[in-house]
Design an enzyme around this catalytic site. Sequence first.
Site, PDB file in Angstrom:
ATOM      1  N   ASP A 303       0.840  -1.199   0.000  1.00 57.87           N
ATOM      2  CA  ASP A 303       0.000   0.000   0.000  1.00 57.87           C
ATOM      3  C   ASP A 303       0.872   1.245   0.000  1.00 57.87           C
ATOM      4  O   ASP A 303       2.100   1.184   0.120  1.00 57.87           O
ATOM      5  CB  ASP A 303      -0.994   0.004   1.164  1.00 57.87           C
ATOM      6  N   ASN A 311      -4.036  12.819   1.092  1.00 64.45           N
ATOM      7  CA  ASN A 311      -5.401  13.315   0.922  1.00 64.45           C
ATOM      8  C   ASN A 311      -5.656  14.570   1.746  1.00 64.45           C
ATOM      9  O   ASN A 311      -6.296  15.526   1.279  1.00 64.45           O
ATOM     10  CB  ASN A 311      -6.413  12.231   1.322  1.00 64.45           C
ATOM     11  N   ASP A 320      -6.233  10.618  -5.761  1.00 59.46           N
ATOM     12  CA  ASP A 320      -6.646   9.704  -6.846  1.00 59.46           C
ATOM     13  C   ASP A 320      -5.552   9.594  -7.903  1.00 59.46           C
ATOM     14  O   ASP A 320      -5.279   8.503  -8.427  1.00 59.46           O
ATOM     15  CB  ASP A 320      -7.940  10.208  -7.488  1.00 59.46           C
ATOM     16  N   GLU A 346      -6.004   2.346  -0.536  1.00 57.81           N
ATOM     17  CA  GLU A 346      -4.668   2.471  -1.100  1.00 57.81           C
ATOM     18  C   GLU A 346      -3.933   1.139  -1.134  1.00 57.81           C
ATOM     19  O   GLU A 346      -2.706   1.098  -1.342  1.00 57.81           O
ATOM     20  CB  GLU A 346      -3.857   3.499  -0.292  1.00 57.81           C
TER      21      GLU A 346
END
Length: 419
Positions: A303, A311, A320, A346
């Site tokens: 991840d 974010n 994104d 993620e």
Amino acid sequence: MQAVTSPSALPSAEALFDQMADAVYLIDPVTSAIVWGNRAAWAMLGLSREDVLDHSVLSLQLDVTGLPQWSEIAAAIRGQECFTFVGRHRHREGHEIHVEVNTTHFCLDGHAYFLSVARDVRRRMALEKDMQSRENQLWFALNEAADGLWDWEIATGRLFFSPQLKRMLGYSPDEMEPVLATWSDALHPDDRQVVLGILQAHLDGKRVRYEAEYRLRNRNGRYLWVHDRGRVCERDGLGAPTRAVGMVQDITARKELELQLQQLASSDTLTGLPNRRHGERFLEAELALCRRLGLPLGVCFFDVDHFKRVNDSFGHLVGDTVLQQVAEQAQASIRRSDLVCRWGGEEFVIISPNSNRAQLLQVAEKVRKAVMALAGTPRVTVSLGVAAFPEDGDDVEALLGVADGALYRAKTRGRNRTE
């Protein structure tokens, strides 16, 4: 009714002729005059006996005019045992009567004669026209219900392709050689064995009908998806198939829609990678295959490190974009036989059939370095955890558990690493 006891009790020939439904004419070959006729000879035309006898047969006809043409027909009659002529007689009221006339020639007492038997064929023609109309309607209906028809003479190998089928494949009416190889050679290589097997099973009586969906190459080299169905309609005395017919329908649009829906159902819309559902099915299938063949298999969980910060600091749109970039690097780093999918959020998973732990660690490191090399802001890293079959587990749950535990260790040991 009394039984006939002697020839003298039989009716005369003329009385018998008058009972016939067909018109009978005795004709002078030279002048075309009618020298004798039965009752139907004039009744069929709405005429009297006097209107017909001693008149030229040409007066009854609509298709033969003048003695020169009569002479040509007379010569043809003399040249055959029985001359058949299909024409039209003129009724007294002006309408036409379609007749089939069979004429023979003979000599009697030094005189030559033609004997013509004319049959009213209007009813027969109406029935034939109706049958032809129904046949045309059926052919039209079948053509409209399908994009093409085929008719295979199995004994000779001749295969008829309907004009609509040729048009569907981009060919003109005069193209496509009418043999089985024209069709079989156009089958997609991946479909050929299955389709031919289904067809043979039907011919052998193992299937009630032949039915298959497959890809068929058109004139431009593009493959169309078709639904093909048919069955044997004729067999010889030993029961061997001699003829089969069927219809083909172009289902390309439907198939493409199905593939799109399957893609949507099994793909992650953000990254374009397979989704978790597809990944789980792939892992189960490949693990079963590797177990059966005695091959290794590797699973890698990874991840994006500190993705929540990305974010929070840069917004979800940037987040994104980061996930899309990570997905691209992972996809570019694996083998063609491997699968990388987005597991959720993620998190990503790499499934690598026929790879041991050492080989999968190399792939994982390749992914890690590719993500580190990404340019732009924010700069991100990934942590990865590896598990291998059979040493780390024999089922999906065990392998994923070991890989997840290895990922956790990579996180606790500083991130941006592979365990």
